[in-house]
Each structure stands twice: as structure tokens, then as C-alpha cells.
Design a protein around this motif. Sequence first.
Motif, PDB file in Angstrom:
ATOM      1  N   ASP A  60       0.815  -1.216   0.000  1.00  0.00           N
ATOM      2  CA  ASP A  60       0.000   0.000   0.000  1.00  0.00           C
ATOM      3  C   ASP A  60       0.853   1.273   0.000  1.00  0.00           C
ATOM      4  N   ALA A  61       2.167   1.132   0.153  1.00  0.00           N
ATOM      5  CA  ALA A  61       3.066   2.280   0.048  1.00  0.00           C
ATOM      6  C   ALA A  61       3.441   2.568  -1.409  1.00  0.00           C
ATOM      7  N   CYS A  62       3.129   1.642  -2.296  1.00  0.00           N
ATOM      8  CA  CYS A  62       3.400   1.835  -3.721  1.00  0.00           C
ATOM      9  C   CYS A  62       2.397   2.827  -4.305  1.00  0.00           C
ATOM     10  N   PRO A  63       2.862   3.640  -5.237  1.00  0.00           N
ATOM     11  CA  PRO A  63       1.905   4.525  -5.912  1.00  0.00           C
ATOM     12  C   PRO A  63       0.994   3.724  -6.848  1.00  0.00           C
ATOM     13  N   ASP A  64      -0.012   4.386  -7.427  1.00  0.00           N
ATOM     14  CA  ASP A  64      -0.900   3.697  -8.366  1.00  0.00           C
ATOM     15  C   ASP A  64      -0.094   3.202  -9.573  1.00  0.00           C
ATOM     16  N   HIS A  65      -0.700   2.319 -10.352  1.00  0.00           N
ATOM     17  CA  HIS A  65       0.018   1.675 -11.465  1.00  0.00           C
ATOM     18  C   HIS A  65       0.627   2.675 -12.447  1.00  0.00           C
ATOM     19  N   GLU A  66      -0.111   3.718 -12.767  1.00  0.00           N
ATOM     20  CA  GLU A  66       0.377   4.691 -13.747  1.00  0.00           C
ATOM     21  C   GLU A  66       1.634   5.399 -13.239  1.00  0.00           C
ATOM     22  N   GLN A  67       1.574   5.873 -12.014  1.00  0.00           N
ATOM     23  CA  GLN A  67       2.718   6.561 -11.427  1.00  0.00           C
ATOM     24  C   GLN A  67       3.877   5.590 -11.196  1.00  0.00           C
ATOM     25  N   LEU A  68       3.574   4.387 -10.762  1.00  0.00           N
ATOM     26  CA  LEU A  68       4.607   3.388 -10.535  1.00  0.00           C
ATOM     27  C   LEU A  68       5.294   3.008 -11.851  1.00  0.00           C
ATOM     28  N   THR A  69       4.519   2.907 -12.912  1.00  0.00           N
ATOM     29  CA  THR A  69       5.092   2.603 -14.223  1.00  0.00           C
ATOM     30  C   THR A  69       6.080   3.693 -14.628  1.00  0.00           C
ATOM     31  N   ARG A  70       5.710   4.942 -14.445  1.00  0.00           N
ATOM     32  CA  ARG A  70       6.629   6.054 -14.770  1.00  0.00           C
ATOM     33  C   ARG A  70       7.901   5.976 -13.927  1.00  0.00           C
ATOM     34  N   LYS A  71       7.723   5.702 -12.635  1.00  0.00           N
ATOM     35  CA  LYS A  71       8.872   5.619 -11.725  1.00  0.00           C
ATOM     36  C   LYS A  71       9.803   4.490 -12.148  1.00  0.00           C
ATOM     37  N   LEU A  72       9.233   3.319 -12.440  1.00  0.00           N
ATOM     38  CA  LEU A  72      10.054   2.170 -12.830  1.00  0.00           C
ATOM     39  C   LEU A  72      10.741   2.411 -14.171  1.00  0.00           C
ATOM     40  N   SER A  73      10.056   3.068 -15.083  1.00  0.00           N
ATOM     41  CA  SER A  73      10.667   3.410 -16.374  1.00  0.00           C
ATOM     42  C   SER A  73      11.835   4.366 -16.178  1.00  0.00           C
ATOM     43  N   SER A  74      11.656   5.322 -15.266  1.00  0.00           N
ATOM     44  CA  SER A  74      12.708   6.313 -15.047  1.00  0.00           C
ATOM     45  C   SER A  74      13.968   5.711 -14.428  1.00  0.00           C
ATOM     46  N   VAL A  75      13.828   4.587 -13.723  1.00  0.00           N
ATOM     47  CA  VAL A  75      15.019   3.948 -13.156  1.00  0.00           C
ATOM     48  C   VAL A  75      15.596   2.883 -14.077  1.00  0.00           C
ATOM     49  N   GLY A  76      14.970   2.716 -15.270  1.00  0.00           N
ATOM     50  CA  GLY A  76      15.594   1.873 -16.282  1.00  0.00           C
ATOM     51  C   GLY A  76      14.937   0.551 -16.611  1.00  0.00           C
ATOM     52  N   PHE A  77      13.776   0.264 -16.056  1.00  0.00           N
ATOM     53  CA  PHE A  77      13.103  -0.990 -16.391  1.00  0.00           C
ATOM     54  C   PHE A  77      12.360  -0.861 -17.713  1.00  0.00           C
ATOM     55  N   GLU A  78      12.326  -1.945 -18.472  1.00  0.00           N
ATOM     56  CA  GLU A  78      11.628  -1.983 -19.757  1.00  0.00           C
ATOM     57  C   GLU A  78      10.122  -2.056 -19.542  1.00  0.00           C
ATOM     58  N   SER A  79       9.370  -1.499 -20.476  1.00  0.00           N
ATOM     59  CA  SER A  79       7.913  -1.432 -20.374  1.00  0.00           C
ATOM     60  C   SER A  79       7.264  -2.808 -20.240  1.00  0.00           C
ATOM     61  N   ASP A  80       7.690  -3.784 -21.056  1.00  0.00           N
ATOM     62  CA  ASP A  80       7.081  -5.116 -20.982  1.00  0.00           C
ATOM     63  C   ASP A  80       7.378  -5.800 -19.656  1.00  0.00           C
ATOM     64  N   GLU A  81       8.573  -5.573 -19.128  1.00  0.00           N
ATOM     65  CA  GLU A  81       8.961  -6.127 -17.825  1.00  0.00           C
ATOM     66  C   GLU A  81       8.103  -5.513 -16.711  1.00  0.00           C
ATOM     67  N   ILE A  82       7.862  -4.221 -16.805  1.00  0.00           N
ATOM     68  CA  ILE A  82       7.042  -3.511 -15.813  1.00  0.00           C
ATOM     69  C   ILE A  82       5.605  -4.022 -15.856  1.00  0.00           C
ATOM     70  N   GLN A  83       5.040  -4.130 -17.060  1.00  0.00           N
ATOM     71  CA  GLN A  83       3.647  -4.572 -17.194  1.00  0.00           C
ATOM     72  C   GLN A  83       3.461  -6.001 -16.693  1.00  0.00           C
ATOM     73  N   GLU A  84       4.428  -6.868 -16.991  1.00  0.00           N
ATOM     74  CA  GLU A  84       4.361  -8.251 -16.508  1.00  0.00           C
ATOM     75  C   GLU A  84       4.394  -8.288 -14.981  1.00  0.00           C
TER      76      GLU A  84
END
Length: 150
Positions: free
Chosen positions: A16-40
Motif C-alpha cells: 500500500d506504500a506503492c503509488p498507483d500503477h500509472e505513477q509506478l510505471t513512470r517511476k520504474l521506467s525512469s530507473v531503467g526498467f523496460e515497459s514489458d517487464e514492468i507490465q508483466e
Amino acid sequence: MFDVLVYLYENYWRPDACPDHEQLTRKLSSVGFESDEIQEALRWLDGLADASEAYVGEQRPGALRVYSAQEHEHLGEESIGFISFLESAGVLPPPMREMVIDRASAISGGPLDLEDLKIIVLMVFWSLGEEPDALILDELFVAPEERLIH
């Protein structure tokens, strides 16, 4: 996907400390994770959230978990042995064991690598807001060849 899960475990103390999916996706992308890896990883986490909401039930003393042929094939002997070890050590109660098996079954391919199973176990504890004790954390994180024998 497992790198994303480890990142979340290390950076967010509870789901519950994680942001919503949209914001978390942006955060994970900004630290270098690939989009397909994030979505999975996010789909897998949604399944984990569903499983943690259904986390109930007790098992009668003396009950035995029998793995199906499909579970044996998917998990592999090493992973089943590790799950049994955690269960016999009293740190993985039957409902949590079933969550681990459910989330391991959501991973394609097989047999599941033991290191990946350890991340799944860690994420099950995380999803329930529980911290495994220090000895179990050591078992989950430290490679056997790096352990010091006292």
C-alpha cells in the motif's frame, strides 16, 4: 520481471506504500526498467493482491499437501523441497504456501528457478505486511556458497 519485484521490495515497505500503477510505471521506467517487464510485474502483483485478500483458512494438524504432476513439472523438485523446508521450519503456514504455489504457477515456463521462487516467497511475505525472521531472510538472500559456517 523479478528485478522489478526486488526493486519494489527494497523501495516500498508495503504494497500500500506503492503509488498507483500509472505513477509506478513512470517511476520504474525512469530507473531503467523496460515497459514489458514492468507490465508483466504489475499483472503478477495484481494476482498477488487478489491472493492476499483471499488469505484465510487453517489446515488441520497432520494434513499433507500433495503436489499434482503439473505442479511437480512446473515447480521442480528443488523448489518443492524449499517450500517444504520453509513449511517444516514453521515460517510458511499452509495458506501462505498456497499463495506461493499460486504465484509460482503464474510464471510461464518451468521448472521454476529456485532463486525466482525465493523472490516469490519474499513477495508473499511483503504482500501480507509481514517480515520474515532474520534466518529466513538469510536463506532467501544469501547464496549457500557465500554463507559462513560458525
